[in-house]
Design an enzyme around this catalytic site. Structure first.
Site, PDB file in Angstrom:
ATOM      1  CB  CYS A   1      65.232 -42.948 -29.041  1.00 33.87           C
ATOM      2  SG  CYS A   1      66.429 -42.935 -30.291  1.00 33.87           S
TER       3      CYS A   1
ATOM      4  CG  HIS B   1      68.309 -33.930 -23.601  1.00 34.40           C
ATOM      5  ND1 HIS B   1      69.053 -34.405 -24.534  1.00 34.40           N
ATOM      6  CD2 HIS B   1      67.116 -34.810 -23.467  1.00 34.40           C
ATOM      7  CE1 HIS B   1      68.691 -35.442 -25.350  1.00 34.40           C
ATOM      8  NE2 HIS B   1      67.544 -35.617 -24.640  1.00 34.40           N
TER       9      HIS B   1
ATOM     10  CD  GLU C   1      71.550 -40.769 -27.931  1.00 34.68           C
ATOM     11  OE1 GLU C   1      70.626 -41.468 -27.784  1.00 34.68           O
ATOM     12  OE2 GLU C   1      71.914 -40.359 -28.751  1.00 34.68           O
TER      13      GLU C   1
ATOM     14  CB  CYS D   1      70.333 -36.809 -30.098  1.00 33.16           C
ATOM     15  SG  CYS D   1      69.362 -37.248 -28.848  1.00 33.16           S
TER      16      CYS D   1
ATOM     17  N   GLY E   1      67.248 -34.800 -28.322  1.00 37.50           N
ATOM     18  CA  GLY E   1      68.207 -33.478 -28.094  1.00 37.50           C
ATOM     19  C   GLY E   1      67.868 -32.481 -28.882  1.00 37.50           C
TER      20      GLY E   1
END
Length: 271
Positions: A76, A153, A202, A211, A214
């Protein structure tokens, strides 16, 4: 057992941080993580972050990440910046995705996110296909790019990211059998060669204001397609992140992080 916590956020992507580096805590189960993350009956967060002693001399400490549904995930970016801020000095942070390094920067906290994984079996996908343009689609969302930056992703480039019903399409794509470990879903609009607008669904958390992984994955996807330069600003609903992809193929991410407040809770109420 009365337990201390720190509430933090990175551009509105919020975290509960539990520090077990010096004082051990009971095991964190999926049920516990989901209960603590509940915004009505718990403290409330997008992710629960657990800090532990490092498993080797390669890192200063270990960070474990649990989504709001209690599932443990690999990485993260926003949480890494927040923990870099909390630590207060440059740090090497051990994660499931590898060791990430943080240091203060003019933008807040800078993170070396390592190199992206671009092969289909490293995303992972259920079967082989070109990750630069997957031959699949869900309604108007078609031909995404797939990138793994510690977690998986897919990125869809669209004329207007705000026009996409991401709250409806996000869970359909997240749980598609094509993605054996589920997937984070990004819808992005290229504003110019230095700027991308982005919204993210997410996995395990839903729509989020920001994110970090992301933003990294979307920037890499845009750069691979030749849509942007090698350093961009990614504009999320919660604010901006600066993403660069160097000649050494390593990704750098820089942006703010904030400590909101500190408190305590009774562990057994959520166990």
């Amino acid at each position: 057992m009365r337990t201390d916590f720190t509430k933090m956020h990175g551009l509105g992507n919020d975290f509960i941080v539990l520090d077990a580096r010096e004082r051990a805590l009971p095991p964190v189960s999926a049920r516990f993580g989901a209960a603590l993350a509940d915004r009505r009956t718990g403290i409330g967060c997008d992710q629960l972050i657990l800090l532990e002693p490092a498993g080797s001399d390669a890192a200063d400490f270990r960070m474990r990440i649990f989504n709001a549904d209690g599932s443990e995930v690999e990485a993260c970016g926003n949480a890494t910046r927040a923990i870099g801020l909390l630590h207060g000095q440059p740090a090497r942070i051990e994660t499931v995705a590898g060791v990430l390094t943080t240091e203060p920067s003019d933008a807040g906290i800078a993170v070396d996110m390592g190199q992206p994984n671009l092969e289909w079996d490293r995303i992972p996908l259920a079967y082989a296909m070109d990750t630069l343009s997957l031959p699949v689609g869900w309604e108007e969302l078609e031909a995404p790019v797939a990138v793994n930056v510690g977690n998986p992703h897919v990125i869809f480039f669209v004329p207007d990211t705000d026009a996409v019903e991401l709250e409806r399409l996000g869970p359909l794509i997240e749980n598609d059998p094509l993605f054996p470990e589920r997937i984070n879903v990004n819808v992005a609009t290229i504003e110019n060669r230095q700027t991308i607008r982005l919204r993210v669904w997410e996995r395990g958390a839903g729509l989020t204001r920001a994110c970090g992984t992301g933003a990294c994955a979307t920037a890499i996807a845009a750069m691979r397609r030749g849509l942007t330069d090698r350093r961009v600003t990614v504009r999320l609903p919660g604010g901006d992140l600066s993403i660069g992809w160097g000649d050494d193929k390593r990704i750098t991410m820089a942006g703010p992080a904030t400590e909101s407040f500190r408190g305590t809770f009774e562990w057994d109420l959520y166990a």
